[in-house]
Design an enzyme around this catalytic site. Structure first.
Site, PDB file in Angstrom:
ATOM      1  CG  HIS A1018     -30.145 -41.891 136.199  1.00 55.74           C
ATOM      2  ND1 HIS A1018     -30.594 -41.515 135.033  1.00 55.74           N
ATOM      3  CD2 HIS A1018     -29.990 -41.002 136.931  1.00 55.74           C
ATOM      4  CE1 HIS A1018     -30.937 -40.056 134.800  1.00 55.74           C
ATOM      5  NE2 HIS A1018     -30.741 -39.689 136.110  1.00 55.74           N
ATOM      6  CG  LEU A1025     -25.936 -47.405 136.940  1.00 53.16           C
ATOM      7  CD1 LEU A1025     -26.764 -46.671 137.703  1.00 53.16           C
ATOM      8  CD2 LEU A1025     -25.844 -48.858 138.011  1.00 53.16           C
ATOM      9  CB  CYS A1026     -31.288 -46.305 133.134  1.00 56.05           C
ATOM     10  SG  CYS A1026     -32.423 -45.859 131.589  1.00 56.05           S
ATOM     11  CG  MET A1027     -26.400 -44.068 133.876  1.00 57.30           C
ATOM     12  SD  MET A1027     -24.932 -44.299 134.656  1.00 57.30           S
ATOM     13  CE  MET A1027     -23.743 -42.964 134.036  1.00 57.30           C
ATOM     14  CG  HIS A1086     -33.639 -44.666 126.893  1.00 57.90           C
ATOM     15  ND1 HIS A1086     -34.396 -43.551 127.243  1.00 57.90           N
ATOM     16  CD2 HIS A1086     -33.641 -45.404 128.054  1.00 57.90           C
ATOM     17  CE1 HIS A1086     -34.806 -43.503 128.373  1.00 57.90           C
ATOM     18  NE2 HIS A1086     -34.619 -44.631 128.961  1.00 57.90           N
TER      19      HIS A1086
END
Length: 1117
Positions: A1018, A1025-1027, A1086
């Protein structure tokens, strides 16, 4: 005695008999001579004394106790060599304790030969104590049991201590026992533990304002038998060690001490084999509890006093129910108890009850008033029915005359209570009956003017009978005699007889006489003083006296309210309401209870609540009964029961290894049952189906035994709030009916280890009713369909899984978070099967305690450390002072190769204090940072997995965090190890809207392999951070920074969809710009909401003079 043990004994005796270098032999009675020489030596040389202090040993220390290196030291050796030898011996002693499985800590200058504290500890969970015993002893499995040793004059070896007389021993070493959530007390707690309260200060101490309902939860505090253990360790331990030198076991040494009152060992040559025979170990206890350094190391002449002290402590702590709490002799009782008590010597009972050796009854009354109500009801019924066999003798109780017309047995009296023949109502020697006149309204007595002296004094308790047409007697206290012949009394407790020639007499509720019928004026009366010795009464009179005194007590709620409202330490201060005799009976009934009874039901009064978590243990199927958790037997009874369950279950291949069944008994029998446990020594209802303990699956059958052969005049305690009419228990039994004495119509079990009590039920006739709530049973215990007990409504009883020990509950899956593994240990010992890492040398161990095991002679000091001009705060840490060869030693103990404080913050992007800072965000960030620092301080590095250096926080809106100690099986951890990287460096930036908006989190270094190149974890190509959690779509103001770090660590450690790997081709740090671009790109991909103010966060760290305009937009490719 074995040949090996005999050779070890001979070796020690020969060494003791060998003379020193001058040819002298150390004589046992030469202490006074040594003292004279010491005084004379002090007059001539002060340097000698200095040298002795530096050693930490004294001139009475036998030379054989020192290491072999001692003999190679010249007669005029330097202080440095003496200090080195002393430190080596200290390390050797403490290393022995650590090797035996204990945690070692210290406070003060241990290695410098001055006043210090040493702590030896282990977790309660490792001691093999059952959950029932831990509940009864007020212990938590996660707590540490700690032996704290104070050396006021510097560390002393066991050999030196054995050379002292008892007073000198107390001057050089003191011991305390306690528990704590940490493995050692702080210095302030250690000092407090040894603070002596002067006798004249004790009354003040006993009137301190305390909260009885909420005892201390943290810090070093007493265990339930600390005081008896303190007396035992400080008075006897060193003497017993001397006895052990003569080949005695712990058991033999203690027996010799008790038989000879601790006299000199010089008479030991005439002792018999009883003292030197080997002790049979208890195989149900863990090795940690039964270990014995003297026995295990027979050839050694020098042992570790801290280790021996801890081993002796565990002997008397874990097995406390086997010894008298006062004289410490082995109890010769035929029954097992869950709580410790005293032997049958009157003096022991007196000290236990009067000198504070017993438990706090005040705490019990406040914390569990209905359990106390139950105990008093059982005792009252037992005494009233003539079943009570044990009494509080030896306490010197001065009791009132025993009234033959008391509600114990008696048929209706043939004497009218209005007659003046009051003395004829006395069953024993009536003593002196005094005449006077009494005014009920003014609470005054007046004597005849011709009486020369007042027959009473202030504080006396008396029994008054008036002849004014009101039936009954008054128990009251003399409050004032200064105006004799007029004497004032306190508000009386009113005890009335109900005159009825047909039913047996019974006691009305204790109360103050109704003011509506009290008229002012003098009436003739007589009284007697509480001056009879309880010990001199016959057994039947003692029973009647017990009921009479219990009837003078207020109810438990009144006592609880008084304690909470007035905040006294004990009920003794309620002197006008409770007589010393009644208080003595109350204290004895509560303190002598040797079972564990815990209230489950909330009775809906709002004043007393069940213990935390007990509501989950309520079973279904007994709606009309109040429930209590119930456990009896020795502390290892549960272990023996589980061993039986497993053994029989394996042998018979049982799918359902246990069953539950009822056991009913008359109310008058329960006082004995809760003290002696279930047995079949006494025949109460016949043995038609064989010898054993009778049970039934049918509630109705067992309930019938709760009323059979009951004298209808026998009722419970009149002051009871529960108004108990019946009692029945539900027990767990090994499910092997084919091996019972009988299985129909009753289950008759002869093997007592096959039975374990679980629940106690009482039926109440008063207004209090159980409030079961609507929670229901979350997880019921699976029972044998053919052997399921039925409840009071005829339906099957549903039992929660929490009714049985943890080891037999369904397993709980271990959870793994990064490198921190959280697991539930489901064994009866939680102990022997617990994670061994729990008590490894440096798990949550202070660096200062690690240092005592390192020989500083091999660690060269840092040049900066010797520079007095260097500020203390800038001196290198312990790690910095150790050379490279020592670091692996320390780091291996710390379970991680991460070195805190090694990151060079000067090469990181520094964010200036933002202009958008708000007071709300700043205050919240400071609170969060303080909270994280506390968590970091209290949690081992390898378990925590992240680190923040508090000294490098210059801007509360920018935090630098290092993630470390990843699972070694992860590809990321493998790559980090290959490249010599110890941590992943993160940057957290907070905006003006925090905590309403999320922080911006990115990786600074090392570079990760991008997702397009096969990486994962992630981490975006720019290091962000891809969260969703870190966007406005997934953020919540309730999130904490600790939770953020946990989630980020989980994300980086995740192997889905692909595991994280390092980019081996690029060593450059991630830039803030590329991280922001990658973050916004991921949000757009997203559909996550980008938090406002992201531009301010990014441009806040642009270096001055870089040519970058802070207001330029972030460019997205």
């Amino acid at each position: 005695m074995s040949v090996t043990a005999l050779l070890g004994l001979v070796s020690r005796v020969l060494i003791k008999s060998v003379g020193d270098r001058d040819g002298d032999v150390d004589m046992p009675d030469s202490q006074s001579l040594h003292a004279d020489l010491d005084d004379e030596r002090d007059c001539f040389s002060e340097s000698d004394e200095d040298e002795e202090d530096d050693w930490g040993f004294d001139r009475h220390t036998p030379e054989s106790s020192l290491d072999a290196s001692h003999y190679t030291v010249p007669a005029h050796s330097s202080n440095s060599l003496a200090a080195a030898s002393r430190k080596a011996r200290i390390r050797k002693d403490l290393q022995a304790a650590k090797k035996a499985g204990f945690k070692v800590g210290h406070q003060g200058a241990l290695l410098d030969g001055t006043s210090c504290f040493v702590s030896i500890s282990c977790r309660i969970s490792k001691l093999g104590i059952s959950e029932e015993a831990m509940g009864a002893w007020q212990l938590e499995s996660s707590d540490y049991l700690i032996l704290l040793i104070h050396y006021p004059n510097g560390y002393r070896t066991v050999e030196s201590l054995k050379g002292y007389d008892p007073p000198t021993v107390r001057q050089n070493v003191e011991l305390r026992v306690g528990k704590s959530t940490t493995y050692k007390p702080t210095l302030a707690e250690a000092l407090k533990a040894f603070t002596t309260v002067l006798k004249d200060e004790e009354p003040k101490r006993n009137t301190m304002v305390i909260d009885l309902a909420t005892p201390e939860k943290d810090g070093f505090r007493h265990v339930f038998i600390s005081r008896p253990l303190h007396e035992l360790l400080n008075d006897r331990l060193v003497t017993l060690l001397n006895y052990r030198d003569m080949g005695m076991s712990w058991e033999g040494a203690e027996r010799f001490y008790n038989d000879n009152q601790g006299r000199s060992i010089k008479h030991a040559d005439t002792m018999g084999d009883a003292y030197t025979s080997d002790e049979v170990p208890n195989r149900t206890l863990p090795d940690l509890v039964t270990a014995d350094q003297i026995k295990d190391d027979l050839g050694s002449t020098s042992h570790s006093f801290p280790l021996l002290g801890m081993q002796f402590l565990l002997r008397h702590f874990v097995r406390c129910t086997e010894f008298c709490l006062v004289c410490h002799t082995k109890l010769e009782q035929e029954f097992e108890a869950l709580k410790p008590y005293v032997c049958n010597k009157p003096l022991c009972l007196y000290q236990y009850m009067s000198l504070g050796f017993g438990p706090s009854i005040e705490h019990e009354i406040v914390a569990q008033p209905y359990v106390v109500d139950l105990l008093l009801t059982f005792a009252y019924a037992s005494a009233k029915a003539g079943k009570m066999r044990e009494f509080p003798t030896g306490l010197g109780l001065s009791v009132p005359p025993v009234l033959s017309q008391s509600p114990v047995y008696g048929a209706p009296s043939t004497l009218p209570v209005s007659s003046f023949a009051y003395a004829k109502l006395i069953d024993e020697d009536p003593g002196l009956v005094h005449s006077m006149r009494f005014d009920r309204a003014k609470l005054e007595m007046i004597f005849n003017p011709g009486l020369a002296a007042c027959p009473v004094k202030a504080g006396d308790w008396i029994v008054v009978k008036t002849f004014d047409g009101m039936q009954g007697v008054l128990h009251c206290r003399i409050s004032e005699v200064n105006y004799f012949p007029v004497v004032k009394v306190s508000q009386p407790a009113f005890f009335a007889f109900i005159q009825d020639p047909h039913p047996a007499p019974k006691a009305a509720a204790m109360s103050t006489p109704n003011s509506a019928v009290i008229t002012s004026g003098w009436c003739p009366a007589v009284f007697q003083i509480y001056d009879q010795n309880f010990d001199d009464l016959s057994m039947s009179s003692k029973r009647r006296c017990v009921t009479q005194l219990l009837d003078t007590l207020p109810n438990v709620q009144a006592m609880s309210d008084y304690l909470v409202r007035k905040h006294p330490v004990n009920l003794k201060s309620w002197a006008d309401r409770i007589s010393p005799a009644a208080l003595g009976i109350l204290r004895w009934i509560i303190a002598s209870n040797r079972s564990c009874i815990i209230q489950i039901d909330d009775l809906g009064t709002g004043t007393a609540f069940p213990s935390k978590g007990c509501s989950r243990q309520r079973l279904e199927g007994m709606s009309d009964w109040v429930q209590f958790k119930f456990a009896m037997g020795a502390p290892d009874k549960e272990k023996r029961f589980i061993d039986s369950v497993r053994s029989v279950g394996t042998r018979l291949k049982l799918k359902y290894p246990t069953l539950f069944a009822w056991h009913g008994s008359n109310l008058q029998n329960w006082h004995t049952i809760i003290r002696e446990g279930l047995h079949f020594n006494d025949i109460a209802h016949g043995r038609s189906y064989g010898h054993g303990c009778y049970h039934s699956l049918d509630y109705t059958t067992s309930f019938g035994y709760t009323h059979s052969h009951v004298d209808k005049s026998v009722e419970g305690w009149g002051q009871s709030l529960l108004k108990i009419s019946s009692a029945i228990c539900l027990n767990e039994i090994v499910n092997a009916p084919g091996e019972f004495v009988s299985k129909s119509p009753h289950l008759v079990i002869a093997q007592l280890d096959w039975i374990q009590t679980r629940y106690l039920f009482v039926r109440c006739t008063g207004s209090l009713k159980a409030n079961s709530g609507n929670e229901g049973i979350v997880e019921p215990l699976e029972q044998d369909p053919l052997m399921t007990p039925r409840g009071d409504r005829g339906s099957s009883v549903v039992i929660p899984v929490t009714a049985v020990s943890r080891s037999r509950r369904p397993p709980v899956r271990a959870l793994k978070t990064g490198s921190k593994k959280v697991k539930i240990v489901d064994t009866i010992h939680s102990s022997t099967d617990a994670d061994d890492d729990d008590d490894a040398l440096s798990v949550v161990t202070d660096v200062s305690d690690l240092g005592i095991f390192i020989d500083a002679a091999n660690v060269p000091p840092s040049p900066a450390a010797s520079d007095s001009t260097v500020e203390k705060s800038k001196r290198p840490s312990l790690f910095g002072r150790l050379n490279e060869s020592m670091k692996p030693f320390i780091l291996s103990k710390l379970k991680t190769d991460f070195i805190p404080g090694s990151l060079d913050h000067s090469k990181l992007p520094i964010m200036q204090e933002p202009s958008y800072a708000t007071s709300g965000a700043t205050q919240r960030l400071m609170q969060d940072f303080k909270s994280l620092c506390k968590i970091q301080k209290d949690t081992p590095l390898h378990e925590l997995g992240w680190y923040i250096n508090p000294e490098n926080l210059s801007n509360v809106y920018q935090w630098i965090v290092e993630l470390h100690s990843f699972d070694p099986h992860l590809l990321l951890a493998v790559d980090m190890k290959k490249q010599g990287i110890k941590s992943v460096v993160l940057e957290l930036r907070f905006g003006k809207d925090y905590p309403m908006s999320p922080p911006f989190v990115r990786v600074i270094r090392p570079r990760f392999l991008s997702f397009m190149a096969g990486g994962g974890g992630h981490v975006t190509a720019g290091g962000a951070l891809c969260m969703e959690l870190l966007t406005n779509s997934g953020w919540s103001a309730a999130n904490t920074v600790e939770a953020v770090l946990l989630q980020v660590r989980l994300a980086i450690s995740s192997t889905e969809p692909r595991p994280a790997q390092l980019d081996k081709g690029r060593a450059k740090d991630y830039g803030i710009g590329e991280a922001a671009e990658a973050y916004i790109r991921a949000c757009n991909t997203h559909g996550w909401a980008v938090p406002p103010g992201i531009h301010e966060l990014v441009h806040g760290a642009v270096p001055v003079g870089s040519g970058v305009n802070p207001h330029d937009p972030i460019m997205i490719d």
